[in-house]
Scaffold this motif. Sequence first.
Motif, mmCIF file in Angstrom:
data_model
loop_
_atom_site.group_PDB
_atom_site.id
_atom_site.type_symbol
_atom_site.label_atom_id
_atom_site.label_comp_id
_atom_site.label_asym_id
_atom_site.label_seq_id
_atom_site.Cartn_x
_atom_site.Cartn_y
_atom_site.Cartn_z
ATOM 1 N N ILE A 369 0.846 -1.214 0.000
ATOM 2 C CA ILE A 369 0.000 0.000 0.000
ATOM 3 C C ILE A 369 0.871 1.249 0.000
ATOM 4 O O ILE A 369 0.658 2.195 -0.774
ATOM 5 N N ALA A 370 1.888 1.253 0.878
ATOM 6 C CA ALA A 370 2.787 2.416 0.953
ATOM 7 C C ALA A 370 3.517 2.613 -0.372
ATOM 8 O O ALA A 370 3.654 3.759 -0.860
ATOM 9 N N GLY A 371 3.958 1.490 -0.992
ATOM 10 C CA GLY A 371 4.657 1.569 -2.277
ATOM 11 C C GLY A 371 3.751 2.087 -3.371
ATOM 12 O O GLY A 371 4.171 2.906 -4.219
ATOM 13 N N MET A 372 2.500 1.626 -3.381
ATOM 14 C CA MET A 372 1.557 2.057 -4.417
ATOM 15 C C MET A 372 1.286 3.556 -4.321
ATOM 16 O O MET A 372 1.238 4.267 -5.341
ATOM 17 N N ILE A 373 1.119 4.072 -3.095
ATOM 18 C CA ILE A 373 0.848 5.501 -2.926
ATOM 19 C C ILE A 373 2.065 6.332 -3.331
ATOM 20 O O ILE A 373 1.936 7.418 -3.922
ATOM 21 N N THR A 374 3.241 5.818 -3.048
ATOM 22 C CA THR A 374 4.472 6.511 -3.478
ATOM 23 C C THR A 374 4.542 6.601 -4.998
ATOM 24 O O THR A 374 4.884 7.646 -5.572
ATOM 25 N N GLN A 375 4.188 5.472 -5.683
ATOM 26 C CA GLN A 375 4.178 5.452 -7.157
ATOM 27 C C GLN A 375 3.158 6.443 -7.714
ATOM 28 O O GLN A 375 3.425 7.150 -8.699
ATOM 29 N N LEU A 376 1.947 6.501 -7.064
ATOM 30 C CA LEU A 376 0.924 7.444 -7.532
ATOM 31 C C LEU A 376 1.401 8.886 -7.364
ATOM 32 O O LEU A 376 1.129 9.742 -8.223
ATOM 33 N N ALA A 377 2.104 9.144 -6.298
ATOM 34 C CA ALA A 377 2.619 10.500 -6.070
ATOM 35 C C ALA A 377 3.618 10.883 -7.150
ATOM 36 O O ALA A 377 3.610 12.029 -7.642
ATOM 37 N N GLU A 378 4.480 9.919 -7.546
ATOM 38 C CA GLU A 378 5.468 10.185 -8.599
ATOM 39 C C GLU A 378 4.789 10.327 -9.947
ATOM 40 O O GLU A 378 5.154 11.182 -10.764
ATOM 41 N N LYS A 379 3.779 9.476 -10.163
ATOM 42 C CA LYS A 379 3.077 9.479 -11.452
ATOM 43 C C LYS A 379 2.409 10.827 -11.719
ATOM 44 O O LYS A 379 2.467 11.356 -12.843
ATOM 45 N N TYR A 380 1.778 11.377 -10.695
ATOM 46 C CA TYR A 380 1.033 12.624 -10.898
ATOM 47 C C TYR A 380 1.786 13.851 -10.367
ATOM 48 O O TYR A 380 1.255 14.973 -10.414
ATOM 49 N N SER A 381 2.986 13.629 -9.860
ATOM 50 C CA SER A 381 3.798 14.724 -9.310
ATOM 51 C C SER A 381 3.017 15.533 -8.268
ATOM 52 O O SER A 381 2.949 16.770 -8.318
ATOM 53 N N LEU A 382 2.379 14.817 -7.376
ATOM 54 C CA LEU A 382 1.587 15.447 -6.304
ATOM 55 C C LEU A 382 2.105 14.986 -4.924
ATOM 56 O O LEU A 382 2.545 13.840 -4.788
ATOM 57 N N PRO A 383 2.035 15.828 -3.904
ATOM 58 C CA PRO A 383 2.576 15.488 -2.570
ATOM 59 C C PRO A 383 1.646 14.575 -1.765
ATOM 60 O O PRO A 383 1.103 14.961 -0.724
ATOM 61 N N MET A 384 1.470 13.347 -2.267
ATOM 62 C CA MET A 384 0.572 12.400 -1.595
ATOM 63 C C MET A 384 1.298 11.681 -0.449
ATOM 64 O O MET A 384 2.498 11.430 -0.521
ATOM 65 N N LYS A 385 0.520 11.346 0.601
ATOM 66 C CA LYS A 385 1.094 10.564 1.701
ATOM 67 C C LYS A 385 0.051 9.574 2.218
ATOM 68 O O LYS A 385 -1.165 9.755 2.029
ATOM 69 N N THR A 386 0.538 8.514 2.847
ATOM 70 C CA THR A 386 -0.339 7.461 3.367
ATOM 71 C C THR A 386 -0.915 7.891 4.711
ATOM 72 O O THR A 386 -0.189 8.335 5.597
ATOM 73 N N SER A 387 -2.238 7.754 4.853
ATOM 74 C CA SER A 387 -2.907 8.042 6.134
ATOM 75 C C SER A 387 -3.783 6.863 6.508
ATOM 76 O O SER A 387 -4.076 5.989 5.679
ATOM 77 N N PHE A 388 -4.233 6.869 7.781
ATOM 78 C CA PHE A 388 -5.032 5.733 8.260
ATOM 79 C C PHE A 388 -6.065 6.229 9.260
ATOM 80 O O PHE A 388 -5.814 7.131 10.055
ATOM 81 N N SER A 389 -7.259 5.639 9.185
ATOM 82 C CA SER A 389 -8.282 5.843 10.226
ATOM 83 C C SER A 389 -9.002 4.517 10.427
ATOM 84 O O SER A 389 -9.038 3.675 9.527
ATOM 85 N N SER A 390 -9.550 4.327 11.616
ATOM 86 C CA SER A 390 -10.221 3.056 11.916
ATOM 87 C C SER A 390 -11.456 2.860 11.040
ATOM 88 O O SER A 390 -11.826 1.730 10.717
ATOM 89 N N ALA A 391 -12.089 3.954 10.629
ATOM 90 C CA ALA A 391 -13.296 3.841 9.804
ATOM 91 C C ALA A 391 -12.966 3.571 8.329
ATOM 92 O O ALA A 391 -13.601 2.730 7.685
ATOM 93 N N ARG A 392 -11.943 4.241 7.778
ATOM 94 C CA ARG A 392 -11.640 4.152 6.342
ATOM 95 C C ARG A 392 -10.519 3.176 6.022
ATOM 96 O O ARG A 392 -10.344 2.800 4.872
#
Length: 792
Positions: A369-392
């Motif tokens: 999951i962390a790797g996929m989000i890192t790839q998406l951030a590179e793909k779209y050149s956006l400052p994405m980061k992994t977050s977590f909540s008990s509901a989502r």
Amino acid sequence: MWLVTECVQLFYIIVAVVEGRGLARGEVGMASIDLKNPEVILSQFADNTTYAKVITKLKILTPLEIIMSNTACDAGNTTKLFSLITEHFKNVTFTTVQRRYFNETKGLEYIEQLCASEFSTIFMEVQSKYYCLAAAAALLKYVEFIQNSVYAPKSLKVRFQGSEKTAMIDSSSAQNLELVINNRDSRNGHTLFGVLNYTKTPGGSRRLRSNILEPLVDAETINMRLDCVQELLQDEELFFSLQSVISKFLDTEQLLSVLVQIPKQDTVKTAESKITNLIYLKHTLELVEPLKAALSSCNTPLLKAYYNSLEDTRFGTILEKITTVINDDTRYTKGCLSMRTQKCYAVKPNINEFLDIARRTYTEIVDDIAGMITQLAEKYSLPMKTSFSSARGFFIQMNADCATLPNGQLPSEFTKITKMKNTYSFTSADLIKMNERCQESLREIYHMTYLVVCKLLNEIYEHIHCLYKLSDIVSMLDMLLSFAHACTLSDYVRPEFTDTLAIKQGWHPILEKIAVEKPVSNNTYLTEGNNFVIITGPNMSGKSTYLKQIALCQIMAQIGSYVPAEYCSFRIAEQIFTRIGMDDDIETNASTFMKEMKEITYIIQNANDKSLIIIDELGRGTSAEEGIGICYAACEYLLNLKAFTLFATHFLELCHIDALYPNVENHHFEVQHVRSSAGNKEKIAYTYTLSRGYTEEKNYGLKAAEVSSLPSSVILDAKEITNRITKQILQHRQKSTPEMMKQRAVYHLAMRLVQTARNSRLDPDSLRIYLKGLKKKYEASCPAPGQNDEQQ
């Protein structure tokens, strides 16, 4: 799963109530349990026709649900007890069960089966108390039904709590005095509970609340608490080290409640809950040694007793068994993702081969999951980061302005987009699938960990009852630390317990908290021979505040707290009654006057010679003549008791009762007259100072009316009518005869001598000087021969 990350006062209390029939009517049995605290409290007592004790007890317990027999609640045949309870508890759920469930034999069986061995002496107390046993049977059967779980054998703390070990404060008095709830705003902390509550744990907060509503009546127990508070105030190192350890404890009572329940069905939720609670248990047991270390240098008997209780080897035995299965570095942490990780890796490796495989799978998914989000951030050149909540579960978060996004929008593959200021939260179809895989892996991990945890819990159940002792120690220490903390913020003093109520320069504890300046302090003195004080003074001069102040100080002393005064001595009060307020009651269709009559009737029916009675105005809801008559008659009735009574009134005619009863004293609040520069009008300046005698202020109601916007013609008419009535009253007023004055002087001398004999700590020379002073006062208060002739 439950979390105890903050000290929130939450209760889910269920109470079963049953009353005897026939000749036993009036004998009431009660059983209660808080579903977040594995303690059953049994009560049985004889009550009068007003059921004052039952209503008071229920008000203190604050149940969310009350169970009663269907025979007591049948339409057209309801009992008086049921009618009164439903009248007083309109927002409480009522559940009726068949009378056969109120079975005393079954109740005793339940207690024998479920009561922890450490509390087995309860059998001696309750085996002949059939009504509380019957209530226990219905309560425990009902709890099993709604919880869909049973309590483990020998796991519950069962306690019998009669009504004789604590002072009774009726619910109306608790409300009038604002003990735990502020009358203007229920969320406001301006209450006695708010003044004293510096607790760090939910258990300490609950104990403080229950103690305020039910103060102790045993002077020895109170003094043991006061010794502890004194040591905590004198030893800063002890205070801060204890406070540091206590603040790390979670809700031990709630922890116990979940641990001792055995679910009838195993689900992922119950598995996760058991794992969480085992981690909490490990965290709690690891605090025992630091708590012992903090108590090691204490000197007072109660703190030493707590230290000795912590020497119990079972704490170490349980922790040792836990650490054979649970990783040493597994601990309670804040944050849902951190806690999830702790639960996943709680069990040591190599205990279960399949569990190790499942955990590796879970780790790989989280890494993916962390790797996929890192790839998406590179793909779209956006400052994405992994977050977590008990509901989502896992999701993507990003801080960005609309201007920095292509076309001002996120790429189309992202869904469930929410925006808070410049922060976007969203996910994708692939991420949702990976979250599902993650959850599936977690279910496997929790299931296998649960099997290991259940086996471990079965091994430690026989030792777990020492946690009841620990829970009691932690909540009591927390409350005592809270008392000490409150003392450090104000100049409170340690109370003494004698047969006298004597407060030197006492002040109102709640008013001190909210006022800009320290409140004006006043003296109070009541003894057996001087037990009735009438207080007069203009409106707003401080009468109500003073009366409440005395009751609050009495309660503070009886729970083991220091008191806001320079010196204080109290007689233990078994009951505290108040009649305060001028409001009508819309709910019960009672006028102001009828409400006054109900309250004074309740006091007269229930007061005894160990009561403290506070009456702030009586008879004001009817005509002046009838009001004075009712006041006079009520006072004469109360004067026959040895109760300590303080009676505030505007009926100055009542002040002359001291000519007939030498145990009555008059006091008043002083005021000063100030002429304003504008219009040269005279105004009243309040000093809030209490003095002997009754007020000499005349027509202070008219002076208050002058300040208002009433027309001057109305004010002038009112003054003229008042003057006529005053002249008529003066013509009928009788002066005390010399013989009455002499009898009063003899009475007061005798009472002073009795008090001196009982309580004096003076050396012989000081005592001789004091007695000579008493003689001079006696001679001065006796009328000289011929004085009556001169007066005439």
